[in-house]
Design an enzyme around this catalytic site. Structure first.
Site, PDB file in Angstrom:
ATOM      1  N   ASP A  52       0.847  -1.203   0.000  1.00  0.00           N
ATOM      2  CA  ASP A  52       0.000   0.000   0.000  1.00  0.00           C
ATOM      3  C   ASP A  52       0.884   1.257   0.000  1.00  0.00           C
ATOM      4  O   ASP A  52       0.390   2.379  -0.064  1.00  0.00           O
ATOM      5  CB  ASP A  52      -0.997  -0.003   1.161  1.00  0.00           C
ATOM      6  N   SER A  53       2.224   1.053   0.022  1.00  0.00           N
ATOM      7  CA  SER A  53       3.139   2.173  -0.200  1.00  0.00           C
ATOM      8  C   SER A  53       2.946   2.741  -1.608  1.00  0.00           C
ATOM      9  O   SER A  53       3.478   3.808  -1.920  1.00  0.00           O
ATOM     10  CB  SER A  53       4.596   1.727  -0.001  1.00  0.00           C
ATOM     11  N   ASP A  91      -1.122  -6.029  -0.240  1.00  0.00           N
ATOM     12  CA  ASP A  91      -1.573  -5.423   1.016  1.00  0.00           C
ATOM     13  C   ASP A  91      -3.079  -5.186   1.004  1.00  0.00           C
ATOM     14  O   ASP A  91      -3.618  -4.652   0.017  1.00  0.00           O
ATOM     15  CB  ASP A  91      -0.908  -4.042   1.192  1.00  0.00           C
ATOM     16  N   LYS A 121      -1.496  -9.446   2.629  1.00  0.00           N
ATOM     17  CA  LYS A 121      -0.765  -9.036   3.833  1.00  0.00           C
ATOM     18  C   LYS A 121      -1.621  -8.025   4.571  1.00  0.00           C
ATOM     19  O   LYS A 121      -2.318  -7.218   3.931  1.00  0.00           O
ATOM     20  CB  LYS A 121       0.594  -8.415   3.450  1.00  0.00           C
ATOM     21  N   GLU A 123      -1.774  -5.544   8.455  1.00  0.00           N
ATOM     22  CA  GLU A 123      -0.986  -5.006   9.571  1.00  0.00           C
ATOM     23  C   GLU A 123      -1.694  -5.264  10.899  1.00  0.00           C
ATOM     24  O   GLU A 123      -2.888  -4.964  11.029  1.00  0.00           O
ATOM     25  CB  GLU A 123      -0.792  -3.486   9.388  1.00  0.00           C
ATOM     26  N   GLU A 190       8.859  -4.437  10.574  1.00  0.00           N
ATOM     27  CA  GLU A 190       9.339  -3.148  10.056  1.00  0.00           C
ATOM     28  C   GLU A 190       9.912  -2.289  11.168  1.00  0.00           C
ATOM     29  O   GLU A 190       9.271  -2.061  12.191  1.00  0.00           O
ATOM     30  CB  GLU A 190       8.174  -2.420   9.342  1.00  0.00           C
TER      31      GLU A 190
HETATM   32  O1  KIV Z   1       3.601  -1.203   1.667  1.00  0.00           O
HETATM   33  C1  KIV Z   1       4.792  -1.530   1.761  1.00  0.00           C
HETATM   34  O2  KIV Z   1       5.646  -1.130   0.953  1.00  0.00           O
HETATM   35  C2  KIV Z   1       5.165  -2.404   2.856  1.00  0.00           C
HETATM   36  C3  KIV Z   1       6.627  -2.688   3.021  1.00  0.00           C
HETATM   37  C4  KIV Z   1       7.292  -1.523   3.626  1.00  0.00           C
HETATM   38  C5  KIV Z   1       6.867  -3.912   3.817  1.00  0.00           C
HETATM   39  O3  KIV Z   1       4.355  -2.847   3.582  1.00  0.00           O
END
Ligand code: KIV
Length: 272
Positions: A52-53, A91, A121, A123, A190
């Protein structure tokens, strides 16, 4: 250091477990689009994370919070079309799983069905236990994410190292054990102290993949635009830049501008 590397035609969640068993480190980078994903896959990367980055890197938002489920599915579908070998993990974006387990399952199913990705994934630990259980019951592989969890940035207040204090470190260790017990196939840790990350990796049978978590874990992940040096404002200590694409691309584009203005492009050979 050279490590015996088994050939995997296609990386699966099981291959990642085998890599940990055999002491082979897992390589993971983010990917958000087809062209970049093709390069990463051909280069032999094990896992492509549609993070989600994308909210920061692709859309220019300050945090990961604004990206939507539809947008994540769009990015994930593009990456899946390029993946011949790598495992594609996506994510679950902020707001698509926190309210209740049914919503978490619905969002995960949409990602798997509409993008063709291989795993999701999310959190958090204990607080999202029921959601993780429900997603796993549907046969969807789940990767956990502990330590600095950017979707909770407004609760933390900053992107500083997490779990430096004993209480937070204890909670992290408990959450990591819980995620393994629930059936997650791997965990991202992280920005936590290297000693703690190593302890967690050693206490689990599932792989622990670190970002800013030292080298005592089972694999590493970075944001691809950061490691290629396409971004240049972001310089945390854990980031190794393998290229300086920001400067190289800037100079290429500026040369193009100069050539166009000077009618130096196209040349006789570059036209019909
Ligand atoms: O969204 C992302 O890029 C991440 C990584 C930093 C692990 O979750």
């Amino acid at each position: 250091m050279s490590v015996a590397k088994k050939e995997y035609k296609r990386v699966t969640v099981k291959s990642l477990g085998d890599m940990k068993k055999h002491g082979e480190k897992i390589s993971m980078l983010t990917a958000y689009d087809f062209s970049m994903a093709k390069i990463l896959d051909n280069a032999g990367l094990d896992v492509m994370l549609v993070g989600d980055s994308a909210s920061n890197v692709m859309a220019g938002h300050e945090t990961t919070l604004p990206i939507t489920l539809d947008q994540m599915i769009y990015h994930a579908s593009s990456v899946v079309r390029a993946a011949n070998r790598a495992l594609v993990v996506v994510d679950l974006p902020f707001g698509s799983y926190q309210s209740d387990p049914k919503e978490a399952l619905r969002s995960s199913i949409r990602i798997m069905k509409e993008s063709g990705a291989h795993a999701i994934k999310l959190e958090g630990g204990k607080e999202i236990k029921e959601s993780i259980k429900r997603i796993l019951h549907a046969g969807i592989p789940v990767m956990g994410h502990l330590g600095l969890t950017p979707q909770s940035i407004y609760k933390f207040g900053s992107y500083t190292v997490r779990a430096k204090e004993d209480a937070e470190a204890e909670k992290l260790k408990e959450d990591a054990l819980l995620l393994e017990k629930l059936g997650c196939f791997a965990i991202v840790l992280e920005k936590v102290p290297a000693k703690l990350a190593k302890e967690v990796a050693n206490s689990l049978t599932i792989p622990v993949i670190g970002i800013g978590a030292g080298n005592g874990v089972d694999g590493q992940v970075l944001v691809v635009h950061d490691m290629l040096g396409m971004t240049h404002e972001f310089s945390p200590r854990f980031l190794r830049r393998y290229l300086n694409l920001y400067d190289e691309m800037t100079s290429a584009v500026s040369q193009y501008v100069t050539d166009v203005k000077a009618v130096n492009f196209p040349s006789d050979q570059e036209q019909y």
